[in-house]
Design an enzyme around this catalytic site. Sequence first.
Site, PDB file in Angstrom:
ATOM      1  N   HIS A 121     -16.810 -13.346   8.899  1.00  0.00           N
ATOM      2  CA  HIS A 121     -16.553 -12.068   8.233  1.00  0.00           C
ATOM      3  C   HIS A 121     -17.146 -10.909   9.041  1.00  0.00           C
ATOM      4  CE1 HIS A 121     -15.919 -14.809   4.824  1.00  0.00           C
ATOM      5  NE2 HIS A 121     -15.132 -13.865   4.360  1.00  0.00           N
TER       6      HIS A 121
ATOM      7  N   ASP B 141      -6.739 -16.925   8.498  1.00  0.00           N
ATOM      8  CA  ASP B 141      -7.766 -16.353   7.635  1.00  0.00           C
ATOM      9  C   ASP B 141      -7.558 -14.838   7.656  1.00  0.00           C
ATOM     10  OD1 ASP B 141      -9.954 -16.197   5.958  1.00  0.00           O
ATOM     11  OD2 ASP B 141     -11.254 -17.418   7.231  1.00  0.00           O
TER      12      ASP B 141
END
Length: 406
Positions: free
Chosen positions: A235, A307
């Site tokens: 992230h 993702d």
Amino acid sequence: MRLHRIYCVSAAACMLIVLVLGGCMTKHPSPSAPVTEPEVDPIATLVQSMSLPEKIGQMVVVGLDGTEVEPPIRSLIADSHVGGIILYGNNIVSATQTNKLVNDLKHLNQTAGAKLPLLISTDQEGGRVSRLPKEFPTFPSSKAVGRTKDADYAYQVGSSLGEAMSAVGLNTDFAPVLDVNTNPDNPVIGDRAFGSTAELVSSMGVQEMLGIQSQGVIPVVKHFPGHGDTSVDSHFGLPVVDHDLNRLRSVEFVPFRAAIEKGAPVVMVAHILMNKLDPNLPASMSRKVIQDLLRGELKFDGVVITDDMTMGAVGKVMPIGPASVHAVLAGADLILVGHVLTEQQAVLRALTTAVQNGDIPQSVIDKSVYRIVKLKQSYRLSDQPTPLGNLKKLNEHIKAALNHSS
């Protein structure tokens, strides 16, 4: 007279000629083989009927702000034809509100004349990654499920996840996690994994996948090629994994191979740099990882999704537009863009321009859209409104299923 003598001299020969000629003249021609019309592939026909913006839209899954339909998501569905939505915690307040939001999104897609229903998804793993409304029971983490070593229990948990998702109208779950948690310092996986051995993750993860699937909800196994031995959270940064193919085949690939053999419909690919496989591009943009290994070696022919492309790992490599083009060329079918309208628009624009310029062959787009259509049809997705289920009765059933007694 001369002719008559020839006939008398050659009577036998002439008779043979007459018989042969007569046979040729009276023989009926053999009937021609019936002309078989080529079999019509309805999926291919549908793909051919779609415009380029419709095809590109089907390949993008977007997030939205707020708890109801607002102009940005309205435009992405009606004008850009996006094929999927992901809901996060900030989109979900209650079961009633979530159900209304889902039905409003479906209605918008339907009234916009979309040729295909929406994928409406969320991350519902259990434990610390739970998005379902507060009215539902708390689902155990994958680690807690794995600790039981009870494959039947894993199936019950998956089935309960699917039931809860279906009750509010969600049709796609980004779960289960099939990462093998071999690094105790991993900042992003940890208790999201079923365990630290490939065998345990395989047995528990595959059963949870089948449980989700049993309720008509699409399970998405993640994060290929394996996020379990990383020390950076993708992230925020780009994790690097130094394992070679022998190690990956004996550990990280094992649960994914098992899930694929059991019919996994969708695989999510991670933003991790596999140094020994492709030192230049993260797995989500690497042809070596997606095309050669996932599709080639592991023989996966389902839908590949990246993702979230708005994660920090992608920005460390290149802007989101070119990154999405790389991902599609590498073999990804769906590009997940969970946040920021300008980023979502940039991806749609970059993919469209790449096809128009010939950087992405039309055949690549058509193959991806074919897989997406096949997925949606095989799970019988629909934009018809979903009535909110009987939560009291459902919760009693879920609590009983989650009550594992060792």
